[in-house]
Design an enzyme around this catalytic site. Structure first.
Site, PDB file in Angstrom:
ATOM      1  N   LYS A  51      21.294  72.168  38.001  1.00 25.87           N
ATOM      2  CA  LYS A  51      20.355  71.653  39.001  1.00 25.87           C
ATOM      3  C   LYS A  51      20.408  72.558  40.220  1.00 25.87           C
ATOM      4  CE  LYS A  51      20.310  66.849  37.605  1.00 25.87           C
ATOM      5  NZ  LYS A  51      20.851  65.494  37.789  1.00 25.87           N
ATOM      6  N   LYS A  60      19.130  57.028  30.122  1.00 25.08           N
ATOM      7  CA  LYS A  60      20.232  56.766  31.040  1.00 25.08           C
ATOM      8  C   LYS A  60      21.040  55.622  30.441  1.00 25.08           C
ATOM      9  CE  LYS A  60      19.415  59.435  34.674  1.00 25.08           C
ATOM     10  NZ  LYS A  60      20.408  60.413  35.170  1.00 25.08           N
TER      11      LYS A  60
END
Ligand code: MG
Length: 368
Positions: free
Chosen positions: A260, A160
Site C-alpha cells: 500500500k 474481510k
C-alpha cells in the site's frame, strides 16, 4: 525540481455508499486529508493522506495526521531534505506524492511511467480488480454481496473475516457457491485465538491467499502459519517498508506482499517493494485504503508495475463513493481498472466537489 513554498491542507469527509466492516471496525464515512503543494517554480500537485479516522488499522489517524502535518511535517518539508521524520508514513506520503505530482506535471510525464523506469518490462495500462467484501451479519448478506460483485464483472473477490464462526461459515459458503472464483480472505490480524480446526477449514478452501492472519508485529507467528498452511500467507499491516518486506520474506513470514503506497510512505517506496517482490519471486498486489480518486490514482500507478502479479483491491470509485472529489475511476466490463495516463498522478480534485466535501482547511507558507 522546484522547492515547496506553499501547502494547503484540505480535510474532507465523503459518505461511503455502504459501511465497510472489517476486523478492525466499521467505516461509514471517509474522512481524510488532501494536500495541495505549490513549488517555487510554479508547479502544483496533489497528494492524499489515507489514514483512517481512528487509529484502528495502523497508528495513524486523520486528526493526528492533520496535527502532524501542520506542526512537524510541513515545516520540515519546507526546510528541505533529509527531513528526519520517524513514522507518519501516510502523512509523509501525501506531501511526497504532491511534490512528485507537481514535478511530473511540469515535464508532462505520468507517475506510472516514472515508476516504470525502475522496473524492466514496462507497465500495464489496465489492472485486474479484486472486490473487497466486508464482514456481514449473516452468511446470506455476504453471499448476496459477492453475487453483486461477480455480476458487475469482478473475477477476484476478497472477504474481510474475523475470528467468529459466521465469518468462516460465510467464507466456506462463498467457496461452495463459486467453486472456481479467485477467492482470498483478509483477517486484519484477528486470528490469534482461532483454533487449529478452524485454520484447517480455511486452508481447505483453496484461497489465493490468507491476508494478515496475525497482528502486524507477529512475524514469528506468521512464519509458523505459513509453514503449516498450504494457503499462501499475505502480509499487509506488517509491511511498513522495503526493509520490512525483505525481512518478512527472508524469515518465511510472507508468501505474498500487499503493497500500500500510503502505508509505506509513498509511491516510490511502494515501487521499491514491488521490485523486491519480483527479485525474491514473491507475488504482490496493491491494497486499497478506501482512497479518494487522488490516492486511488496514485496507488494504481504502483499497481501497473509488472511485479504486481495479483489483482489489486483498490476497486472502482463508485464502489465506495457516490461522489468522489475527482472524476471517478470506473470498473470496465472485464473487471479491470484503467491506470490514469495523464501527467503526474493523472487526476485532480473538482473544485466544487472538493468544496462540498471539505470540513477543514489550512494554508501553510514558507517563512521568507
Ligand atoms: Mg488488508
Amino acid at each position: 525540481m522546484g522547492r515547496p513554498v506553499r501547502v494547503e491542507l484540505h480535510r474532507v469527509s465523503l459518505p461511503l455508499v455502504t459501511p465497510l466492516v472489517s476486523a478492525h471496525g466499521v467505516e461509514t464515512a471517509r474522512e481524510l486529508v488532501l494536500v495541495h503543494v505549490t513549488l517555487d517554480d510554479g508547479g502544483q500537485g496533489w497528494g492524499e493522506c489515507s489514514a483512517l479516522v481512528h487509529p484502528t488499522y495502523t497508528a495513524e489517524y486523520t486528526g493526528g495526521a492533520w496535527a502532524a502535518l501542520r506542526d512537524e511535517l510541513v515545516p520540515r518539508f519546507f526546510a528541505g531534505r533529509p527531513w528526519g521524520i520517524v513514522g507518519h508514513p501516510m502523512a509523509s506520503a501525501a506531501l511526497l506524492t504532491a511534490e512528485a505530482d507537481a514535478d511530473l506535471r511540469r515535464v508532462g510525464r505520468s507517475l506510472a511511467d516514472q515508476l516504470a523506469l525502475m522496473h524492466p518490462g514496462g507497465r500495464r495500462d489496465t489492472v485486474a480488480s479484486c472486490a473487497v467484501v466486508g464482514r456481514g451479519r449473516t452468511i446470506e448478506a455476504v453471499l448476496s454481496e459477492v453475487a453483486e460483485r461477480v455480476a458487475e464483472g469482478h473475477r477476484h473477490v476478497k472477504l474481510k473475516i474475523g475470528p467468529h464462526a459466521v465469518d468462516l461459515d460465510a467464507l466456506a459458503a462463498t467457496r461452495d457457491s463459486w467453486p472456481d472464483l479467485d477467492l482470498a480472505a483478509d483477517a486484519n490480524g484477528s486470528l490469534s485465538s482461532v483454533d487449529d480446526r478452524s485454520l484447517d477449514r480455511i486452508d481447505a478452501l483453496g484461497l489465493t491467499y490468507l491476508e494478515q492472519p496475525l497482528p502486524a508485529d507477529d512475524l514469528a507467528g506468521a512464519s509458523v502459519l505459513a509453514d503449516r498452511l498450504s494457503t499462501p500467507v499475505a502480509l499487509d499491516e506488517s509491511i511498513t517498508s522495503d526493509a520490512a518486506a525483505r525481512t518478512a520474506v527472508r524469515f518465511g513470514a510472507a508468501d505474498v506482499l500487499n503493497v500500500k503506497p500510503a502505508r509505506v510512505g509513498g509511491p516510490v517506496e511502494a515501487a521499491r517493494i514491488v521490485a523486491t517482490a519480483r527479485d525474491l519471486g514473491v507475488p504482490a498486489f496493491v491494497g486499497g485504503m478506501l482512497e479518494t480518486g487522488i490516492g486511488r490514482a496514485t496507488a494504481l500507478a504502483v499497481a501497473s508495475l509488472p511485479g504486481c502479479t495479483l489483482a489489486t483491491d483498490l476497486g472502482p470509485s463508485g464502489r465506495y463513493f457516490s461522489t468522489d472529489v475527482t472524476v471517478p475511476i470506473p470498473l470496465a466490463d472485464n473487471g479491470t481498472l484503467t491506470v490514469p495516463g495523464g501527467p503526474g498522478i493523472g487526476v485532480e480534485p473538482d473544485r466544487a466537489r472538493l468544496a462540498a466535501a471539505q470540513v477543514d482547511h489550512l494554508v501553510l507558507e514558507v517563512r521568507r
